[in-house]
Design an enzyme around this catalytic site. Structure first.
Site, PDB file in Angstrom:
ATOM      1  N   ASP A   1     -24.249 -10.361 -17.237  1.00 43.07           N
ATOM      2  CA  ASP A   1     -23.584 -11.158 -18.265  1.00 43.07           C
ATOM      3  C   ASP A   1     -22.216 -11.541 -17.702  1.00 43.07           C
ATOM      4  O   ASP A   1     -21.295 -10.722 -17.692  1.00 43.07           O
ATOM      5  CB  ASP A   1     -23.431 -10.323 -19.549  1.00 43.07           C
ATOM      6  CG  ASP A   1     -22.772 -11.116 -20.664  1.00 43.07           C
ATOM      7  OD1 ASP A   1     -22.984 -12.339 -20.735  1.00 43.07           O
ATOM      8  OD2 ASP A   1     -22.037 -10.514 -21.460  1.00 43.07           O
TER       9      ASP A   1
ATOM     10  N   GLU B   1     -27.257 -14.914 -17.569  1.00 45.39           N
ATOM     11  CA  GLU B   1     -27.253 -15.751 -18.770  1.00 45.39           C
ATOM     12  C   GLU B   1     -26.727 -17.134 -18.422  1.00 45.39           C
ATOM     13  O   GLU B   1     -25.777 -17.282 -17.667  1.00 45.39           O
ATOM     14  CB  GLU B   1     -26.387 -15.104 -19.855  1.00 45.39           C
ATOM     15  CG  GLU B   1     -26.578 -15.754 -21.207  1.00 45.39           C
ATOM     16  CD  GLU B   1     -26.200 -14.826 -22.359  1.00 45.39           C
ATOM     17  OE1 GLU B   1     -27.086 -14.107 -22.835  1.00 45.39           O
ATOM     18  OE2 GLU B   1     -25.038 -14.825 -22.772  1.00 45.39           O
TER      19      GLU B   1
ATOM     20  N   ASP C   1     -20.843  -5.985 -23.223  1.00 43.76           N
ATOM     21  CA  ASP C   1     -21.250  -6.855 -22.114  1.00 43.76           C
ATOM     22  C   ASP C   1     -22.384  -6.222 -21.306  1.00 43.76           C
ATOM     23  O   ASP C   1     -23.249  -6.931 -20.788  1.00 43.76           O
ATOM     24  CB  ASP C   1     -20.045  -7.150 -21.215  1.00 43.76           C
ATOM     25  CG  ASP C   1     -18.929  -7.847 -21.996  1.00 43.76           C
ATOM     26  OD1 ASP C   1     -19.169  -8.958 -22.485  1.00 43.76           O
ATOM     27  OD2 ASP C   1     -17.847  -7.250 -22.147  1.00 43.76           O
TER      28      ASP C   1
END
Lengths: 168, 168
Positions: free
Chosen positions: A7, A66, A138
């Site tokens: 992430d 992502e 995260d």
């Protein structure tokens, strides 16, 4: 197969490594690479170094990241872009296959709906990786991205097997 | 002192190396790192590899990079940010000091006005680096950034010398 989920972020870059054996997922490790200070180049160097260590230590075979949400905050997008450049470079330097997934695709795969709340995602990550201790929000997102990649790969593998069967 | 100027971009990343001896500037080399293809990670890896080769070959002692103009095109900003992350990482990995300059600061230093046209910038680069052969517009910008850094460093050095003199 061992999957590294990432992430990306400049201040906090979440990562999570899972092991995939058929339909069974298990947790390997997760954490957050932090970077602080005024000097952007030094921060990027620090993220690169920390993430390179993660790849060296846990030896993932594939990576998933992502897709970044682009908003109207140009300065924020630029910062995130710079961190994302590093997050893509590190697995590429290690020769890993890298999957990219939109946030709502991750949520849909992990929770079942694309508009899930963050806490629902974390809940489902805990359910799918029993015993996991999550380093932070995260890191939870990074584990979700890795889980998404595992499911997508399995779906792709299942499809390929079905096509092979149909063709034979 | 040898300075590497970088004009970041995902498709075309311009670079230029100059030698600074007192008030005398001379051209060392310039070029453009290209990346093409659909796979973003592979493109970033290619830029990293090409720029790392430039640093290894020409051994600059300092680097300068243009501050990116953030506009309303979020997707474009993200792309540029990712390339800029690599452009900052490479000199940081080599331990170089990195200066960042806004586009109008580069123009003002090289041409004398902040709103100069691209062709004026290239013209002044040619005047200040006699005999230079420029690989393209992005390489010209990179040389201009390196020249800007040389002037700024000299100005900072001059100021430091003046302060030392005043203090003695």
């Amino acid at each position: 197969m061992r999957v590294l989920g990432i992430d990306p972020g400049l201040r906090n870059l979440g990562w999570g490594v899972i092991e995939v054996e058929g339909s069974r997922l298990s947790h390997v490790a997760n954490g957050i690479c932090h970077s602080t200070g005024k000097d952007l180049a030094v921060r990027l160097l620090s993220l690169h170094s920390q993430l390179t260590d993660v790849v060296a230590r846990y030896a993932p075979e594939e990576a998933a990241i992502e897709q970044t949400f682009v908003n109207k905050d140009g300065a924020g997008t630029l910062k995130l872009g710079q961190a994302r450049g590093i997050a893509l470079l590190v697995p590429a330097q290690a020769g890993l296959v890298i999957g990219e997934y939109a946030p709502n695709q991750v949520k849909k795969t992990v929770v079942g709906v694309g508009h899930a709340e963050k806490c629902q995602v974390e809940h489902m990550v805990r359910l799918q990786l029993p015993g996991v201790e999550i380093a932070g929000a995260d890191a939870a997102d990074a584990l979700a991205i890795a889980i998404c990649h595992a499911h997508q790969s399995r779906a792709a593998g299942g499809l390929a097997a079905a096509l092979r069967k149909a063709a034979s």
